[in-house]
Design an enzyme around this catalytic site. Structure first.
Site, mmCIF file in Angstrom:
data_model
loop_
_atom_site.group_PDB
_atom_site.id
_atom_site.type_symbol
_atom_site.label_atom_id
_atom_site.label_comp_id
_atom_site.label_asym_id
_atom_site.label_seq_id
_atom_site.Cartn_x
_atom_site.Cartn_y
_atom_site.Cartn_z
ATOM 1 N N HIS A 114 0.943 -1.254 -0.074
ATOM 2 C CA HIS A 114 -0.003 0.011 -0.027
ATOM 3 C C HIS A 114 0.890 1.213 0.084
ATOM 4 C CE1 HIS A 114 -3.515 -2.447 1.944
ATOM 5 N NE2 HIS A 114 -3.412 -2.736 0.783
ATOM 6 N N HIS A 170 -7.697 -1.096 2.570
ATOM 7 C CA HIS A 170 -7.167 -1.600 1.328
ATOM 8 C C HIS A 170 -7.157 -0.262 0.291
ATOM 9 C CE1 HIS A 170 -6.270 -6.038 2.304
ATOM 10 N NE2 HIS A 170 -6.735 -5.356 3.276
#
Length: 633
Positions: free
Chosen positions: A569, A612
């Site tokens: 990420h 996410h």
């Protein structure tokens, strides 16, 4: 072994390109590329394909996407949910490696990033979570009007074709009850729930309830703190991955004004001065202007140039986009001098403010007789799962590796550990002044970067960590017995810098701020309590990976430092903030000091969302397209 054979041989899509679409292969660039385009999009991942799709809706403009990777072959390891998560296809991965992590164990970490049309959406676990309302309101509080939760919601909805094909009984049992008012039903990206879930999912949810973590009927309605079955970016009809290529590119590649050139690596943005208007833009004076890009098929190939009349749009990701800005003359002057690059815009924030979700896996073995899991998919069982999937799109292969997750709030963690005082004291004593000592020297030598980090940390401590709707950690459960713990709100900051063609010094500086490792240690303790002290998880008859180990705080901290990996990420390196806070782009995502260079990928997130990130990246790209098309510069 059987699984490996299927992964190597499986392919259930036939690679089809829309008739009339101009896909330009490396040998054809000289013949097929136009000498100039209105827009050049650098990177054909999530954000790049969204932007290319939306801009090319206007038949009067030409759009070129330059992508360093190739088209994926639609092999099963990419498209079949049950096979995803068992490794990245090497050909679709940049295969970056970090520098040795000084605050962990002085070892490097692999850092995969998408090197393929579709980018990270070809490789990720398909989990589709947005984070909390407060995540986006924090973006707005950092000097970005129009980027709060209510401003982003229309674009979350615009990207989605959301459906819930779950029986009422199953939905009630698993607490699946999405709020239709926050979802879109006619967007390009299909988002749904798999039609198969392992029974352990219910045990996980029940166990979390025993520990006081609420069950969320919809994790994407603005409240993130809780446990849930997460929707996935997958097709409801054939239960396969839905990525940005299939959602945003394939349906429109027939457009004559949209060109995609694959296996072409952009080496720099061509920057000149704005000779058409005397735009005064303190503190930069006149704005510089991009007039094209330089690109190459390989490190050994000659470099070519192609020009644009409107904009260069960087969508190469939070690692590569800032590196491209640096070698193009936009970045910290001291670094550019070191790289022997002429300074076009002295912008200290380029490549700084790197954020990620550091992740640690804790492993258990569920020994309950007759329990079905991914571990059991071998031999005849594997053959039956394959046949069931390809015959009627049902069975174990329809479920991704990760479907059941939780974002516990800080109070959930501290209420279930015996030694919370040191952690609470660490957070209480995490003042702005002491935190600055944990920043890299390249940050502290620039006052604007210090001001920006101070503003970020103030929001983390005063708002995000105290908001009951925000999770401090993420815990992901798979059917194998792995409970993966990651920090949702990181205080550490890092940097990346370009060395030569796609050779990037990437230093995430995991746990450089001690609060991050302390949080992970508490997360591991929480996962052990979940498995060992709840009736629901006890039904699975779990065995700990290291029976007999004295799990003291010191032992867990050492284990954490040896296991921390990326959750993929990467974000923050071209942060959307004002110049005086060390920002790189403004609220219209135009790079400060430039007239027509935009960044549209995860690098623009000033604070990484506690989720996410793919849903946020899709929405950011949709939102900026409205700005480009309707509120053009």
């Amino acid at each position: 072994m059987a699984l490996a054979i299927f992964l190597a041989s499986l392919c259930f899509y036939t690679l089809l390109l829309p008739a009339g679409g101009l896909l330009i292969l490396p040998d054809d660039t000289t013949e097929l590329l136009l000498p100039s385009y209105d827009y050049i999009v650098v990177g054909g991942g999530v954000s790049g394909l969204v932007v290319a799709n939306r801009l090319s809706e206007d038949t009067d403009v030409t759009v070129l996407v330059l992508e360093a990777g190739e088209l994926d072959s639609s092999a099963g390891i990419v498209t079949v949910p049950g096979l995803i998560g068992h490794g990245f296809p090497p050909a679709y991965n940049w295969n970056f490696t970090t520098t040795p992590q000084a605050f962990l164990d002085n070892k490097t970490r692999d850092y995969g990033q998408g090197h393929v049309v579709g980018g990270g959406s070809i490789l990720n676990g398909m989990v589709t979570t947005r984070g909390a309302r407060a995540d986006y309101d924090a973006w707005q509080a950092l000097g970005n009007p129009g980027w709060g939760w209510q401003d982003m919601l229309p674009y979350f909805k615009k990207t989605e074709r959301f459906s819930v094909d779950v029986s009422p009984e199953r939905a009630r049992t698993l607490h699946i009850n999405p709020d239709p008012s926050v979802h879109g039903t006619d967007g390009p990206l299909e988002v749904t729930y798999p039609n198969f879930l392992y029974n352990q999912s219910l045990n996980f949810l029940r166990g979390l309830s025993e520990l006081g973590v609420p069950l969320l009927a919809d994790p994407n309605a603005g409240v993130a703190a809780g446990a849930m079955i997460a929707p996935a970016s997958m097709s409801a009809s054939n239960q396969s991955r839905m990525d940005s290529r299939r959602a945003y590119l394939d349906p429109v590649l027939h457009r004559p004004n949209l060109h995609l050139a694959v296996q072409q690596t952009v080496t720099r943005v061509l920057i000149g001065t704005n000779g058409t208007a005397n735009i005064v833009a303190p503190p930069f004076g006149r704005l510089v202007r991009a007039y094209g890009v330089e690109y190459t098929a390989s490190a050994e190939s000659s470099r070519q140039k192609i020009f644009c009349s409107k904009e260069v749009i960087l969508a190469a990701g939070a690692i590569i986009s800032p590196a491209l800005l640096q070698v193009s003359g936009i970045g910290p002057a001291d670094l550019l001098d070191e790289l022997n690059v002429t300074v076009k815009v002295d912008l200290p924030g380029v490549g700084q403010n790197f954020q990620d979700h550091p992740t640690v896996g804790v492993f258990y073995n569920y020994t309950k007789p007759g329990l079905s899991s991914t571990r059991n998919l071998t031999g005849d069982t594997l053959m039956r799962a394959k046949e069931e999937y390809f015959t009627n799109r049902t069975g174990p292969w329809t479920t991704p590796l990760i479907t059941t997750i939780a974002f516990p709030h800080l109070t959930h963690l501290t209420a279930t550990t015996n030694s919370t005082s040191s952690f609470l004291n660490l957070l209480t004593n995490t003042t702005i002044f002491t935190s600055l000592t944990h920043l890299p020297p390249t940050t502290t030598r620039h006052p604007a970067l210090v001001r920006g980090y101070t503003a970020q940390l103030t929001l983390l401590l005063s708002t995000l960590l105290t908001d009951p709707a925000v999770g401090a950690l993420e815990i992901m459960a798979d059917s194998l017995g792995t409970l993966t713990v990651s920090s949702s709100l990181s205080s550490s900051r890092a940097r990346g810098r370009r060395r030569r063609l796609m050779n990037i010094a990437l230093d995430p500086r995991y746990c450089s701020h001690p609060a991050d490792c302390a949080l992970l240690v508490r997360g591991v303790g929480f996962s052990r309590r979940l498995v060992g002290a709840t009736e629901a998880m006890g039904e699975l008859e779990p065995e700990e990976e290291e029976e007999g180990v004295a799990w003291t705080e010191e032992v867990v901290e050492e284990m954490v430092k040896g296991r921390v990996q990326t959750e993929f990420h990467a974000s923050g390196t071209t942060a959307m903030m004002p110049v005086d806070l060390g920002g790189v782009v403004g609220s219209r995502l135009v790079v400060h000091g430039t007239a027509n260079v935009r960044v549209v990928d995860a690098g623009v997130m000033p604070l990484v969302v506690g989720a996410h990130i793919q849903a946020a990246v899709y929405a950011v790209a949709e939102k900026v397209c409205f700005v480009v098309v309707v509120v053009s510069i």
